[in-house]
Design a protein around this motif. Structure first.
Motif, short mmCIF file in Angstrom:
data_model
loop_
_atom_site.label_atom_id
_atom_site.label_comp_id
_atom_site.label_asym_id
_atom_site.label_seq_id
_atom_site.Cartn_x
_atom_site.Cartn_y
_atom_site.Cartn_z
N HIS A 294 17.14 23.55 25.77
CA HIS A 294 17.89 23.58 24.44
C HIS A 294 17.71 21.88 24.09
CE1 HIS A 294 18.80 27.81 23.60
NE2 HIS A 294 19.31 27.91 24.92
N THR A 295 17.51 21.98 22.62
CA THR A 295 17.40 20.64 22.19
C THR A 295 18.80 19.96 21.35
OG1 THR A 295 16.56 21.32 20.02
CG2 THR A 295 15.01 20.51 21.78
N ILE A 318 17.48 31.45 21.14
CA ILE A 318 18.03 31.99 21.97
C ILE A 318 17.05 32.00 23.44
CG2 ILE A 318 18.87 34.22 23.07
CD1 ILE A 318 19.06 35.00 20.11
N LYS A 319 17.37 31.41 24.46
CA LYS A 319 16.54 31.27 25.74
C LYS A 319 17.06 32.22 26.85
CE LYS A 319 14.95 26.56 25.14
NZ LYS A 319 13.52 26.99 24.95
N THR A 331 11.51 32.24 25.19
CA THR A 331 12.43 31.74 23.89
C THR A 331 12.15 32.55 22.83
OG1 THR A 331 12.03 29.26 24.76
CG2 THR A 331 12.98 29.66 22.43
N LEU A 332 13.52 32.98 22.19
CA LEU A 332 13.54 33.96 21.17
C LEU A 332 14.02 33.24 19.75
CD1 LEU A 332 15.71 36.88 22.78
CD2 LEU A 332 13.05 36.50 22.88
N THR A 368 8.52 41.49 26.66
CA THR A 368 9.37 40.52 25.47
C THR A 368 10.48 41.35 24.88
OG1 THR A 368 7.74 41.14 24.11
CG2 THR A 368 7.23 39.32 25.73
N LEU A 369 11.05 40.69 24.27
CA LEU A 369 12.31 41.03 23.23
C LEU A 369 12.05 40.77 21.67
CD1 LEU A 369 15.48 39.65 25.16
CD2 LEU A 369 14.70 42.11 24.92
N LYS A 370 12.13 41.89 20.90
CA LYS A 370 11.98 41.61 19.60
C LYS A 370 12.94 42.39 18.85
CE LYS A 370 9.73 46.23 18.70
NZ LYS A 370 8.45 46.82 18.17
#
Length: 459
Positions: A294-295, A318-319, A331-332, A368-370
């Motif tokens: 995260h940044t 979201i990671k 990463t989402l 993956t997540l969607k």
């Protein structure tokens, strides 16, 4: 069939009286003078009142009855007026257009606000809003039961307020209820963690940490508090007290899973400690990894099925991390503002954000997540919390920036009720027997009772 306007209807029957002011009927007209009449109109003598707003202009039924008119699917109900003489169907029947068949004798009059049922308007109660009255909160509301806003700290069936614990001086940022204990713990930005007796509701101990407490959880006999540059931990059984160093900046989120203590810090890094089995070790916890990616600050952490860790950040992302390897797997990007809260429910991931949305994520065939569904609130969302009701229906608690906590039934997001507080709810905990605990921005710890018997979902 002919269609005429209300004005032509008035001209046809010779009615020249001024239309009645509908705002006056409802008691809300503030015009002086008003161009509409402040008195109820007198109905024509040949009009037979029908509560279904259908008006029949004939002295007796005709020999040839007209076919009933079907109400249009996408229009308001129409007023039907039969203008024929009480004789058999002849050409002398009054109509705007000459009828071709006997069934076309009816004249349809468009019903406007001028000819609406004024008696119904006058009797209709004013709709209650779903906002708490700010004057009632300070005991200054003069409207009483006539107030359009709520005079209650909750909306919905089956709620009651058991206690208000007000010892903290600033925002309550965390609530912990260790299993097997009769004590409740609360942390605040006033730099203290308070211990409450669940039987008496009294504060029995105050722990001064000399630093803002921005997160608080419990696991087994341990209570963990996130402060600046560290995590404070103490054992409620042995009284042992340790400081876990390593984080840079304020520790904003904590979670525990797979025998790992996880802390999300202001520097955008997630710090991970494992329990140290060596009884002679200096600390019962050992720092084993730092998860970078995260940044901006890590605001929330959630642990779900398949031993996965989910982290939400001020960088809007979201990671997803593998708790076995502590590697980031994806990463989402589904929010346009800070990801404020994450909750795992069975195979679903729910995320909330300051962008006023709640996203429901599902796993695809590719792994993956969607986003499968997005729920939108009027205000930013601060936190998500879940339980099931007595009928095993999933209930989502959604804390919003309008000083309320909304309850939704999943998966429909049908609202079940609301809880109200003086300032934003920043912490939430579910207890046994339908107890709920909320901590708000004033330092108040509220104890609620939901009369149904909920169960905390496993994730």
């Amino acid at each position: 069939m002919g269609v005429i306007t209300t004005t032509r209807r008035i001209e046809r029957f010779g009615r020249t009286t001024t239309p009645t002011c509908k705002y006056w009927v409802a008691g809300r007209c503030n015009r002086n003078p008003c161009r509409f009449s402040h008195s109820l109109p007198t109905s024509p003598s040949n009009v037979y009142y029908n509560p279904n707003t259908t008006y029949i202009h004939s002295k007796k039924p005709t020999i040839c009855a007209p076919k009933p008119l079907h109400k249009p699917a996408n229009h308001a109900p129409k007023a039907v007026v039969s203008l024929e003489k009480p004789t058999k169907c002849q050409a002398e029947t009054m109509s705007v257009e000459k009828p071709i068949k006997c069934e076309q004798k009816d004249v349809l009059i468009e019903k406007t606000a001028i000819v609406e049922d004024l008696a119904t308007v006058a009797k209709a109660p004013e709709k209650k809003s779903l906002n708490i009255c700010k004057y009632w909160m300070t005991d200054n509301c003069v409207h009483g039961d006539r107030c359009s806003d709520l005079h209650s700290w909750f909306y919905g069936d089956g709620f009651s307020t058991l206690a208000k614990l007000h010892e903290h001086k600033k925002v309550v940022t965390g609530i912990a209820l260790p299993s097997g204990s009769d004590k409740l713990y609360s942390g605040s930005t006033d730099g203290t963690v308070r211990e409450w007796d669940c039987n008496t509701g009294r504060c029995v101990n105050t722990i001064n940490l000399d630093s803002e407490v921005t997160s608080l959880i419990s696991e087994g006999p341990w209570v963990f508090a996130g402060v600046k540059d560290a995590v404070k931990a103490w054992n409620i059984q042995t009284g042992a007290y340790v400081t876990l160093d390593g984080p840079k900046g304020q520790v904003l989120s904590l979670n525990y899973g797979n025998d790992i203590l996880l802390a999300g810090a202001e520097d955008g890094v997630i710090y991970a400690w494992r329990g140290n089995p060596d009884p002679k070790a200096e600390s019962p916890f050992e720092l084993v990894a730092t998860l970078s990616g995260h940044t901006k600050p890590v605001v929330c952490l959630a642990i779900g099925c398949y031993k996965m860790l989910y982290s939400g950040s001020m960088d809007h992302s979201i990671k997803v991390w593998d708790l076995g390897t502590l590697d980031c797997t994806m990463t989402l990007n589904g929010h346009s503002d800070t990801v404020s809260s994450l909750i795992c429910w069975e195979d679903y991931l729910l995320s909330s954000s300051s962008d006023c949305t709640v996203n429901v994520w599902v796993c695809t065939e590719e792994g993956t997540l969607k986003v499968a569904y997005t729920h939108t609130e009027e205000n930013g969302v601060l936190g998500l919390y879940g339980m099931t009701d007595a009928d095993a229906k999933p209930i989502l608690f959604c804390s919003c920036k309008d000083n309320s906590v909304r309850m939704y039934e999943l998966p429909t997001f049908l609202e079940r009720g609301r809880l109200f507080t003086r300032q934003e709810v920043r912490s939430f905990e579910i207890g046994p027997g339908g107890l709920l605990f909320t901590g708000d921005g004033t330092g108040l710890l509220n104890v609620w009772k939901w009369l149904e018997e909920p169960k905390v979902p496993s994730s």
